[in-house]
Design an enzyme around this catalytic site. Sequence first.
Site, PDB file in Angstrom:
ATOM      1  N   GLY A 245       2.450   5.664  12.645  1.00  0.00           N
ATOM      2  CA  GLY A 245       3.490   6.443  13.312  1.00  0.00           C
ATOM      3  C   GLY A 245       3.025   7.381  14.408  1.00  0.00           C
ATOM      4  N   SER A 246       1.841   7.140  14.977  1.00  0.00           N
ATOM      5  CA  SER A 246       1.407   8.047  16.054  1.00  0.00           C
ATOM      6  C   SER A 246       2.319   7.904  17.281  1.00  0.00           C
ATOM      7  CB  SER A 246      -0.059   7.814  16.441  1.00  0.00           C
ATOM      8  OG  SER A 246      -0.236   6.542  17.008  1.00  0.00           O
ATOM      9  N   ASN A 247       2.755   6.688  17.575  1.00  0.00           N
ATOM     10  CA  ASN A 247       3.701   6.527  18.688  1.00  0.00           C
ATOM     11  C   ASN A 247       5.055   7.138  18.360  1.00  0.00           C
ATOM     12  OD1 ASN A 247       2.679   4.747  21.070  1.00  0.00           O
ATOM     13  ND2 ASN A 247       1.826   3.779  19.235  1.00  0.00           N
TER      14      ASN A 247
ATOM     15  N   HIS B 265       2.794  -3.537  22.621  1.00  0.00           N
ATOM     16  CA  HIS B 265       1.765  -4.414  22.039  1.00  0.00           C
ATOM     17  C   HIS B 265       0.405  -3.946  22.560  1.00  0.00           C
ATOM     18  CE1 HIS B 265       0.212  -7.989  20.104  1.00  0.00           C
ATOM     19  NE2 HIS B 265      -0.632  -8.063  21.120  1.00  0.00           N
TER      20      HIS B 265
ATOM     21  N   ASN C  31       9.276  -3.258  22.787  1.00  0.00           N
ATOM     22  CA  ASN C  31       8.114  -3.213  21.896  1.00  0.00           C
ATOM     23  C   ASN C  31       6.871  -2.814  22.679  1.00  0.00           C
ATOM     24  OD1 ASN C  31       6.548  -3.666  19.497  1.00  0.00           O
ATOM     25  ND2 ASN C  31       5.914  -5.651  20.317  1.00  0.00           N
TER      26      ASN C  31
ATOM     27  N   ILE D   8      12.339  -9.174  14.529  1.00  0.00           N
ATOM     28  CA  ILE D   8      13.696  -8.650  14.720  1.00  0.00           C
ATOM     29  C   ILE D   8      14.684  -9.819  14.666  1.00  0.00           C
ATOM     30  CG2 ILE D   8      15.215  -7.470  16.379  1.00  0.00           C
ATOM     31  CD1 ILE D   8      13.069  -5.643  15.165  1.00  0.00           C
TER      32      ILE D   8
ATOM     33  N   GLU E 142      -1.353   4.216  25.191  1.00  0.00           N
ATOM     34  CA  GLU E 142      -0.048   4.267  24.514  1.00  0.00           C
ATOM     35  C   GLU E 142       0.493   5.695  24.499  1.00  0.00           C
ATOM     36  OE1 GLU E 142       0.006   2.372  20.683  1.00  0.00           O
ATOM     37  OE2 GLU E 142      -0.854   0.516  21.449  1.00  0.00           O
TER      38      GLU E 142
ATOM     39  N   LEU F 169       6.379  -4.231  12.140  1.00  0.00           N
ATOM     40  CA  LEU F 169       5.842  -5.583  11.940  1.00  0.00           C
ATOM     41  C   LEU F 169       6.865  -6.701  11.711  1.00  0.00           C
ATOM     42  CD1 LEU F 169       2.504  -4.811  10.097  1.00  0.00           C
ATOM     43  CD2 LEU F 169       2.977  -5.086  12.542  1.00  0.00           C
TER      44      LEU F 169
ATOM     45  N   ASP G 105       6.225 -11.479  20.289  1.00  0.00           N
ATOM     46  CA  ASP G 105       5.459 -11.043  21.475  1.00  0.00           C
ATOM     47  C   ASP G 105       5.787 -11.855  22.725  1.00  0.00           C
ATOM     48  OD1 ASP G 105       4.188  -9.092  19.957  1.00  0.00           O
ATOM     49  OD2 ASP G 105       2.506 -10.406  19.460  1.00  0.00           O
TER      50      ASP G 105
HETATM   51  C1  GAR Z   1       0.123   0.498  18.059  1.00  0.00           C
HETATM   52  O1  GAR Z   1      -1.170   0.396  18.571  1.00  0.00           O
HETATM   53  C2  GAR Z   1       0.980  -0.617  18.590  1.00  0.00           C
HETATM   54  O2  GAR Z   1       0.633  -1.011  19.882  1.00  0.00           O
HETATM   55  C3  GAR Z   1       0.687  -1.698  17.588  1.00  0.00           C
HETATM   56  O3  GAR Z   1       0.625  -1.056  16.354  1.00  0.00           O
HETATM   57  C4  GAR Z   1       0.112   0.269  16.552  1.00  0.00           C
HETATM   58  C5  GAR Z   1       0.991   1.233  15.815  1.00  0.00           C
HETATM   59  O4  GAR Z   1       0.378   2.489  15.756  1.00  0.00           O
HETATM   60  N1  GAR Z   1       1.685  -2.714  17.634  1.00  0.00           N
HETATM   61  C6  GAR Z   1       1.427  -3.995  17.368  1.00  0.00           C
HETATM   62  O5  GAR Z   1       0.311  -4.393  17.076  1.00  0.00           O
HETATM   63  C7  GAR Z   1       2.620  -4.919  17.514  1.00  0.00           C
HETATM   64  N2  GAR Z   1       2.213  -6.290  17.489  1.00  0.00           N
HETATM   65  P1  GAR Z   1       1.212   3.766  15.301  1.00  0.00           P
HETATM   66  O6  GAR Z   1       1.909   3.404  13.978  1.00  0.00           O
HETATM   67  O7  GAR Z   1       0.207   4.840  15.105  1.00  0.00           O
HETATM   68  O8  GAR Z   1       2.207   4.085  16.375  1.00  0.00           O
END
Ligand code: GAR
Length: 191
Positions: free
Chosen positions: A14-16, A106, A104, A90, A176, A87, A147
């Site tokens: 969940g950092s994003n 990626h 999304n 959708i 990101e 993950l 993707d």
């Molecule tokens: C992120 O790096 C995102 O780009 C990736 O999961 C991570 C989630 O980090 N997404 C994928 O790999 C999608 N195929 P977060 O939970 O700390 O935001």
Amino acid sequence: MGKKNIAVFASGEGSNCENLIRYFSGSDDIRVALVLSNRTDAYALVRARELGVPSMVVTKVELNDESVMLPLLRKYDISMIVLAGFLPIIPDFLVNAYTHRIVNIHPSLLPRHGGKGMWGHHVHEAVKAAGDTETGMTVHYVSSVCDGGEIIVQYSVPLSPDDTPDDIAEKEHELEMKYYPAVIEQLLEEL
Ligand code: GAR
């Protein structure tokens, strides 16, 4: 006019999710109105709670049931769904109901290192194994192909040969944190 509401879907750390909540907490026009996860143990839910954003968990069955999801998104008046490490695939009814309004992130320069099973650390390990000289992040619309949706924007960063998968992850993650919220903001302004 009221604020435009975003739903952030997240499965993990969940950092994003936190970055998006914090970024838009200073906005007059946009807010993260809901954080949704498919996992009860997603740390994204803890972050949402601590930041005062409504959060919930849906089962796989609920996620795939339009009579659950569409009223829920309507209830929170959601203009855009932002995937942030979410993950599950959708379902088509959501892709159709929110055409060009599900986005999304990626952690690679698609079409490199995308597709089923390519998420998180798996991606950074594949970048390392391929000997890529750069990596980056891709923001894309979500389609029914994993993707595979139309690319909106990519940001890249050079790699050195001695970068480990952890180093690659760190470099990509910085992108990101720096760019994802502003990309979402611009898309919402254009809606
Ligand atoms: C992120 O790096 C995102 O780009 C990736 O999961 C991570 C989630 O980090 N997404 C994928 O790999 C999608 N195929 P977060 O939970 O700390 O935001």
